[in-house]
Design an enzyme around this catalytic site. Structure first.
Site, short mmCIF file in Angstrom:
data_model
loop_
_atom_site.label_atom_id
_atom_site.label_comp_id
_atom_site.label_asym_id
_atom_site.label_seq_id
_atom_site.Cartn_x
_atom_site.Cartn_y
_atom_site.Cartn_z
N ASP A 67 -3.08 -3.69 -6.14
CA ASP A 67 -3.31 -4.60 -7.26
C ASP A 67 -4.76 -4.55 -7.75
O ASP A 67 -5.62 -3.93 -7.12
CB ASP A 67 -2.92 -6.04 -6.87
CG ASP A 67 -3.49 -6.47 -5.53
OD1 ASP A 67 -4.40 -5.79 -5.02
OD2 ASP A 67 -3.02 -7.47 -4.97
N ASN A 135 0.09 -18.68 0.41
CA ASN A 135 1.34 -19.13 -0.23
C ASN A 135 2.46 -18.08 -0.07
O ASN A 135 3.49 -18.17 -0.72
CB ASN A 135 1.11 -19.42 -1.72
CG ASN A 135 0.70 -18.18 -2.51
OD1 ASN A 135 0.53 -17.10 -1.93
ND2 ASN A 135 0.53 -18.33 -3.80
N HIS A 137 2.23 -14.81 -0.80
CA HIS A 137 2.27 -13.67 -1.73
C HIS A 137 1.94 -12.36 -1.03
O HIS A 137 1.23 -12.33 -0.02
CB HIS A 137 1.38 -13.92 -2.96
CG HIS A 137 -0.09 -13.78 -2.77
ND1 HIS A 137 -0.99 -14.68 -3.31
CD2 HIS A 137 -0.86 -12.86 -2.13
CE1 HIS A 137 -2.22 -14.30 -3.01
NE2 HIS A 137 -2.16 -13.20 -2.29
N GLU A 142 3.28 -13.51 -6.72
CA GLU A 142 3.21 -14.94 -6.41
C GLU A 142 4.62 -15.52 -6.24
O GLU A 142 5.61 -14.92 -6.67
CB GLU A 142 2.48 -15.67 -7.55
CG GLU A 142 1.05 -15.23 -7.78
CD GLU A 142 0.07 -15.79 -6.73
OE1 GLU A 142 0.48 -16.08 -5.58
OE2 GLU A 142 -1.11 -15.93 -7.08
C1 GLP Z 1 -5.43 -11.25 -2.28
C2 GLP Z 1 -4.78 -9.87 -2.38
C3 GLP Z 1 -3.71 -9.69 -1.34
C4 GLP Z 1 -4.20 -10.16 0.00
C5 GLP Z 1 -4.52 -11.62 -0.06
C6 GLP Z 1 -4.98 -12.20 1.27
O1 GLP Z 1 -4.80 -12.21 -3.01
N1 GLP Z 1 -4.22 -9.60 -3.66
O2 GLP Z 1 -3.33 -8.33 -1.30
O3 GLP Z 1 -3.22 -9.92 0.98
O4 GLP Z 1 -5.58 -11.76 -0.99
O5 GLP Z 1 -6.35 -12.02 1.44
P1 GLP Z 1 -7.13 -12.21 2.77
O6 GLP Z 1 -6.80 -11.06 3.63
O7 GLP Z 1 -8.58 -12.20 2.36
O8 GLP Z 1 -6.70 -13.50 3.35
#
Ligand code: GLP
Length: 240
Positions: A67, A135, A137, A142
């Protein structure tokens, strides 16, 4: 789903990295899906260390990222493009021409979505690395995203913007939208490794593993995949 629980982040990252290293060594022309966020940073550190010490070769490896924020330029320090180069790509010998990251700053985002999705269809991914949002995702899919959705532009949840505000000066700077691989693209990957640490992720992990398969929890779609390994610490796995 195979569940592996670790006492510390270093050990977790090392074991997750071994899955990637094994794949690269077994098939030096593999296609790998990378993720951003703090969860895979330890894994990337292990890949860099291994590349420097053992010379694991990435010259024929192709990569696809999950993404990118909309409407952020590549040069923005918070772009996922910048994240990937800083935390991994600049430190291993992957070729720029083999790196694919969706652009969040195209003049025509519909065309960008179409092009990225076509590339994903033409290149089947051997391994996809995932984190998970609090959440539930995956990528930026989402809650409410259909499980057969392919690449698309999505409006970010308030929860996600609050969670990611720590990387920006204020929440107002956090983008409101992103381009992301869809859940269908993720499910099309041959193998998935998901990393989650900390108690903030525990509810989402519980739902993903033991709850119903529902659009309300995007990660629950992974129950429909037959080759998923979860790399969890004690806190993220506390409700399992
Ligand atoms: C972002 C990314 C996700 C990732 C998520 C969790 O939203 N788009 O791919 O898994 O954050 O991030 P973190 O690993 O910093 O908790």
């Amino acid at each position: 789903m195979e569940i592996r629980i670790f006492n510390n982040y270093e050990e977790l990252s090392k074991c997750a990295a071994n899955e990637i290293i094994k794949q690269v060594k077994t098939n030096p022309t593999s296609t790998i899906g990378f993720a951003t966020g703090s969860s895979p940073i330890g894994l990337y550190k292990c890949l860099i260390k291994d590349h420097k010490e053992n010379g694991t070769d990435y010259t024929e490896i192709r990569s696809f990222n999950l993404d990118e924020y909309y409407d952020i330029e590549k040069s923005n320090p918070q772009s996922y493009f910048n994240f990937m180069y800083e935390n991994l790509f600049s430190h291993i010998n992957i070729r720029n021409k083999n790196i694919n990251i969706p652009s969040g700053h195209s003049k025509d985002m519909n065309e960008e979505v179409y092009k990225y999705n076509q590339l994903l269809k033409e290149n089947s991914l051997d391994i996809q690395i995932l984190g998970i949002g609090s959440n539930g995702h995956i990528g930026f899919n989402e809650p409410g995203t259909k499980h057969d959705q392919e690449t698309h532009v999505i409006e970010l949840d308030q929860q996600t913007r609050e969670d990611n505000a720590r990387f920006f000066n204020s929440i107002d700077e956090v983008p409101t939208h992103a381009i992301t691989m869809g859940i269908k693209n993720i499910l099309d990957t041959k193998k998935i490794i998901l990393i989650a640490t900390g108690k903030k992720k525990a509810e989402a992990i519980k739902g993903m593993v033991n709850g119903a398969i529902t659009e309300d929890l995007p990660a629950s779609a992974l129950q429909n995949h037959d080759n998923v390994i979860l790399f969890l610490d004690k806190e993220a796995s506390r409700y399992l």
